[in-house]
Design a protein around this motif. Structure first.
Motif, PDB file in Angstrom:
ATOM      1  N   ALA A  90       2.342 -11.907   4.664  1.00  0.00           N
ATOM      2  CA  ALA A  90       2.493 -12.660   3.419  1.00  0.00           C
ATOM      3  C   ALA A  90       1.405 -12.276   2.414  1.00  0.00           C
ATOM      4  O   ALA A  90       1.680 -12.085   1.222  1.00  0.00           O
ATOM      5  N   TYR A  91       0.169 -12.144   2.893  1.00  0.00           N
ATOM      6  CA  TYR A  91      -0.947 -11.773   2.026  1.00  0.00           C
ATOM      7  C   TYR A  91      -0.741 -10.375   1.448  1.00  0.00           C
ATOM      8  O   TYR A  91      -0.923 -10.151   0.244  1.00  0.00           O
ATOM      9  N   ASP A  92      -0.364  -9.430   2.305  1.00  0.00           N
ATOM     10  CA  ASP A  92      -0.225  -8.042   1.863  1.00  0.00           C
ATOM     11  C   ASP A  92       0.981  -7.834   0.958  1.00  0.00           C
ATOM     12  O   ASP A  92       0.946  -6.981   0.064  1.00  0.00           O
ATOM     13  N   VAL A  93       2.026  -8.620   1.128  1.00  0.00           N
ATOM     14  CA  VAL A  93       3.167  -8.572   0.205  1.00  0.00           C
ATOM     15  C   VAL A  93       2.730  -9.087  -1.162  1.00  0.00           C
ATOM     16  O   VAL A  93       3.045  -8.489  -2.195  1.00  0.00           O
ATOM     17  N   ALA A  94       1.980 -10.185  -1.188  1.00  0.00           N
ATOM     18  CA  ALA A  94       1.518 -10.767  -2.445  1.00  0.00           C
ATOM     19  C   ALA A  94       0.591  -9.812  -3.199  1.00  0.00           C
ATOM     20  O   ALA A  94       0.598  -9.785  -4.429  1.00  0.00           O
ATOM     21  N   ARG A  96       0.798  -6.590  -3.025  1.00  0.00           N
ATOM     22  CA  ARG A  96       1.573  -5.366  -3.223  1.00  0.00           C
ATOM     23  C   ARG A  96       1.003  -4.171  -2.443  1.00  0.00           C
ATOM     24  O   ARG A  96       1.024  -3.041  -2.908  1.00  0.00           O
ATOM     25  N   PHE A  97       0.471  -4.473  -1.251  1.00  0.00           N
ATOM     26  CA  PHE A  97       0.061  -3.405  -0.345  1.00  0.00           C
ATOM     27  C   PHE A  97       1.254  -2.911   0.455  1.00  0.00           C
ATOM     28  O   PHE A  97       1.312  -1.755   0.858  1.00  0.00           O
ATOM     29  N   ILE A  98       2.209  -3.829   0.718  1.00  0.00           N
ATOM     30  CA  ILE A  98       3.433  -3.483   1.434  1.00  0.00           C
ATOM     31  C   ILE A  98       4.624  -4.075   0.691  1.00  0.00           C
ATOM     32  O   ILE A  98       4.465  -4.974  -0.148  1.00  0.00           O
ATOM     33  N   GLN A  99       5.793  -3.576   1.045  1.00  0.00           N
ATOM     34  CA  GLN A  99       7.042  -4.080   0.449  1.00  0.00           C
ATOM     35  C   GLN A  99       8.012  -4.357   1.589  1.00  0.00           C
ATOM     36  O   GLN A  99       8.087  -3.568   2.547  1.00  0.00           O
ATOM     37  N   LEU A 100       8.726  -5.453   1.504  1.00  0.00           N
ATOM     38  CA  LEU A 100       9.707  -5.805   2.522  1.00  0.00           C
ATOM     39  C   LEU A 100      11.091  -5.800   1.915  1.00  0.00           C
ATOM     40  O   LEU A 100      11.260  -6.040   0.737  1.00  0.00           O
ATOM     41  N   GLY A 101      12.059  -5.566   2.786  1.00  0.00           N
ATOM     42  CA  GLY A 101      13.434  -5.655   2.314  1.00  0.00           C
ATOM     43  C   GLY A 101      14.206  -4.449   2.347  1.00  0.00           C
ATOM     44  O   GLY A 101      14.279  -3.404   2.577  1.00  0.00           O
TER      45      GLY A 101
END
Length: 101
Positions: A90-94, A96-101
């Motif tokens: 959740a932290y890394d998505v926020a 923008r270090f990683i992207q999901l989907g």
């Protein structure tokens, strides 16, 4: 000023006349939604893409070691198997270090 009747405890007859207070209903505990909430947001089969070329976390930190778990993974389940927590995802998505989907 108080009267004598206020100071004297009630007799058994008087106690019977006063209705007993209703028992309090126990408050139901709400189930914790933290684990199910994260697992619903980030299912194991969701695709994962690392958006940074280098690990942005401080070298030698626990976060740095955990972020290394993303490299080479294509799904959330693979990253979780390498020790990445839902909170880190959740932290890394926020950030923008990683992207999901």
């Amino acid at each position: 000023m108080q009267s004598v009747a206020d100071l004297v405890p009630p007799t058994e007859e008087a106690a019977e006349e006063v209705p007993a207070p209703a028992p309090k209903a126990k408050a139901k505990k709400k189930p914790s939604l933290r684990r199910s909430k994260f697992s619903d947001l980030y299912p194991d089969d969701m695709a994962l893409k690392v958006l940074v070329e280098e690990n942005p976390k401080k070298v030698g930190s626990k976060a740095h070691a955990m972020f290394e778990g993303y490299f080479g993974c294509t799904t959330v389940g693979e990253a979780r198997a390498k020790g990445v927590s839902y909170q880190s995802i959740a932290y890394d998505v926020a950030r923008r270090f990683i992207q999901l989907g």
